[in-house]
Scaffold this active site. Structure first.
Site, short mmCIF file in Angstrom:
data_model
loop_
_atom_site.label_atom_id
_atom_site.label_comp_id
_atom_site.label_asym_id
_atom_site.label_seq_id
_atom_site.Cartn_x
_atom_site.Cartn_y
_atom_site.Cartn_z
N CYS A 87 10.23 -82.00 -45.54
CA CYS A 87 9.80 -83.28 -44.96
C CYS A 87 10.81 -83.82 -43.96
O CYS A 87 10.54 -83.95 -42.78
CB CYS A 87 9.63 -84.33 -46.07
SG CYS A 87 8.53 -83.85 -47.36
N1 SAJ Z 1 20.14 -86.08 -48.17
C1 SAJ Z 1 21.42 -86.43 -47.77
N2 SAJ Z 1 21.87 -87.71 -47.98
C2 SAJ Z 1 21.07 -88.66 -48.58
C3 SAJ Z 1 19.76 -88.29 -48.98
C4 SAJ Z 1 19.31 -87.00 -48.77
O1 SAJ Z 1 22.16 -85.60 -47.23
O2 SAJ Z 1 21.52 -89.79 -48.76
C5 SAJ Z 1 19.64 -84.73 -47.90
C6 SAJ Z 1 19.24 -84.00 -49.16
O3 SAJ Z 1 20.33 -83.30 -49.69
C7 SAJ Z 1 18.15 -83.05 -48.65
C8 SAJ Z 1 17.53 -83.82 -47.49
O4 SAJ Z 1 18.47 -84.83 -47.12
O5 SAJ Z 1 18.72 -81.86 -48.16
C9 SAJ Z 1 16.20 -84.47 -47.86
O6 SAJ Z 1 16.44 -85.17 -49.05
P1 SAJ Z 1 15.36 -86.23 -49.64
O7 SAJ Z 1 16.06 -87.00 -50.73
O8 SAJ Z 1 14.73 -87.00 -48.57
O9 SAJ Z 1 14.34 -85.29 -50.40
P2 SAJ Z 1 12.99 -84.64 -49.89
O10 SAJ Z 1 13.14 -83.83 -48.67
O11 SAJ Z 1 12.41 -83.98 -51.09
O12 SAJ Z 1 12.13 -85.91 -49.47
C10 SAJ Z 1 11.09 -86.33 -50.27
C11 SAJ Z 1 10.27 -87.18 -49.36
N3 SAJ Z 1 8.99 -87.43 -49.97
C12 SAJ Z 1 7.91 -87.42 -49.20
O13 SAJ Z 1 7.93 -87.16 -48.02
C13 SAJ Z 1 6.64 -87.73 -49.88
C14 SAJ Z 1 10.98 -88.49 -49.07
O14 SAJ Z 1 10.08 -89.39 -48.41
C15 SAJ Z 1 11.43 -89.12 -50.35
O15 SAJ Z 1 12.08 -90.37 -50.05
C16 SAJ Z 1 12.41 -88.18 -51.00
O16 SAJ Z 1 11.63 -87.03 -51.39
C17 SAJ Z 1 13.06 -88.80 -52.23
O17 SAJ Z 1 13.28 -90.04 -52.21
O18 SAJ Z 1 13.41 -88.04 -53.13
#
Ligand code: SAJ
Length: 431
Positions: A268
């Site tokens: 995403c």
């Molecule tokens: N990440 C960072 N720093 C942060 C947060 C995330 O480096 O503060 C990195 C993570 O390690 C990862 C990437 O960013 O590699 C994405 O992380 P994510 O927490 O956004 O997880 P995703 O990709 O699974 O995003 C999903 C998304 N859900 C949908 O699109 C329906 C996102 O909108 C959600 O907010 C997220 O899950 C969530 O909150 O877990």
């Protein structure tokens, strides 16, 4: 149509049975609808028929309940859409090699739907995509073959908000945004979703619904990039950025913590903002914040490698020939998915610079490197492997790691996730 939906006589087809489509199909079946799951992957169809779930958030038990009570059928045969009333498309929307939106899966789904389309169906798109897709690829395409909106078909967009592995928010209890290509389309789509999710959120058009999803995920990408830039700045200034973030997040209003890392992965966050900035250019608008965020986030792998060079240099060691053990290869904590994981790029670069690189990830026993070769995780994390490592590189902080054991038996830990925060020690360097 409204009556058929409200009485749950309406037959539903879900196209694309992945981490979005399968939970949606199960929720619709649990709500009492007759659901037809369609996917091009025969293996998926076979597993559904045998009530074997391949999606983390769907248990075999709930799948079997839907299959056994004949509420959920799976098939590769698109012609079955002839007999349904609602067609919900949840196919992948990846990026092409040249980092532009790849809508080929939506196009293929629509080609098949057009072949068997009977009048009066509601077509809903859930795949994350740029504003305008629903009107361009569904409404305009069907009007080109003589179908009329609100007479021969209805169309709407409702963004998927599935967060794989989230222990709290599932399909049912995550608010569902809905925007139709017409008022009637919105009304029908809302009537359907109101029977399978706890809360529906109606917006005024499919464009607003498409844009809402991209705002949600671009918000994350831009804020992660901002905090990554803070990390690089603090590194220059000799300040521990993690302590700064932990202090800032005590502010009870007007602040939301994000954390630095070696980059961003997943299906995403690295992709969705590119869909938006790509479409914005068609309107003569260059979205600098998204473009800059992508650059910063992609650059974090190089920053991590550069800092590793410096950490080894302090030990009078070269990266070339050093033993580096990478902990975690998945794109985020407690998932087994490596899609777009920055750890993959990190692995390739450390290998290219001549380090003896190994990885340990209990959730990802093997992955395919950029040459197509299989790379296997070490089987057991033991004292000798940790002692033999010049640097232990923490990349993905799975809950299952024994942090105390790792700390006690490692020489130097380069912790890109502040996972060893409790072990304040010279032996632990943070990003
Ligand atoms: N990440 C960072 N720093 C942060 C947060 C995330 O480096 O503060 C990195 C993570 O390690 C990862 C990437 O960013 O590699 C994405 O992380 P994510 O927490 O956004 O997880 P995703 O990709 O699974 O995003 C999903 C998304 N859900 C949908 O699109 C329906 C996102 O909108 C959600 O907010 C997220 O899950 C969530 O909150 O877990």
């Amino acid at each position: 149509m409204l009556e058929k939906i409200r009485s749950k006589e309406a037959k539903i087809a879900i196209i694309g049975l992945g981490y979005v489509g399968l939970p949606l199909a199960v929720e619709a079946a649990k709500a009492g609808f007759n659901v037809l799951g369609i996917d091009i992957d025969e293996k998926k169809i076979e597993m559904i028929r045998n009530a074997q779930s391949y999606v983390q958030d769907v248990s075999d038990e709930e799948l079997s309940a839907c299959v056994l009570n004949n509420r959920l059928h799976a098939t590769v045969d698109y012609s079955c859409v002839r007999d349904v009333d609602i067609i919900d498309i949840a196919v992948p929307t990846p990026l092409s090699k040249s980092k532009t939106p790849d809508i080929s899966f939506i196009l293929k789904a629509m080609e098949s739907i057009k072949k068997y389309l009977e009048p009066g169906k509601l077509i809903i798109l859930e795949s994350t995509t740029y504003p305008g897709t629903t009107r361009e690829l569904i409404v305009n395409e069907l009007e080109l073959i003589g179908c009329r909106l609100d007479i021969d078909f209805y169309a709407a967009f409702s963004p998927e908000r599935v967060d794989p592995g989230n222990p709290i928010y599932k399909t049912r209890n995550t608010p569902k945004v809905i925007g139709g290509a017409s008022e009637k389309s919105t009304e029908l789509a809302e009537a359907f979703y109101s029977l399978i999710v706890d809360q529906t959120v109606v917006v005024n058009s499919c464009e607003e619904a498409e844009m809402c999803k991209l705002l949600e995920n671009s918000f994350r990408a831009v804020n992660i990039a901002f905090v990554n830039e803070m990390a690089m700045m603090c590194d220059k200034m000799g300040i521990n950025v993690w302590n700064v973030i932990n202090a800032a997040k005590t502010k009870p209003f007007g602040f939301m913590p994000f954390y630095p890392g070696p980059g961003i992965g997943g299906h995403c966050i690295p992709l969705d903002p590119v869909y938006l900035s790509w479409k914005a250019k068609h309107f003569g608008f260059y979205n600098r914040s998204i473009e800059l965020a992508s650059d910063i986030n992609e650059n974090m792998v190089d920053f991590t490698v550069e800092k590793l060079f410096r950490i080894l240099n302090k030990q009078k060691k070269a990266l070339n020939g050093s033993n580096v053990l990478m902990l975690g290869i998945a794109y985020k904590k407690d998932v087994n998915d490596v899609r777009e994981s920055p750890a993959l790029m990190l692995y390739e670069k450390l290998k290219k610079y001549g380090s003896n690189i190994n990885y340990y990830d209990p959730l990802v026993p093997v992955f395919t490197d950029q040459n197509g070769s299989e790379v296997r995780s070490i089987e057991v994390l033991n004292k000798s492997i940790l002692n033999a490592s010049d640097v232990v590189l923490m990349v993905t902080p799975h809950s299952g790691f024994d942090y105390n054991f790792i700390f006690q038996n490692s020489n130097i830990i380069f912790d890109t996730r502040n996972a060893f925060e409790q072990f304040r020690s010279e032996r632990v360097e943070v990003l």
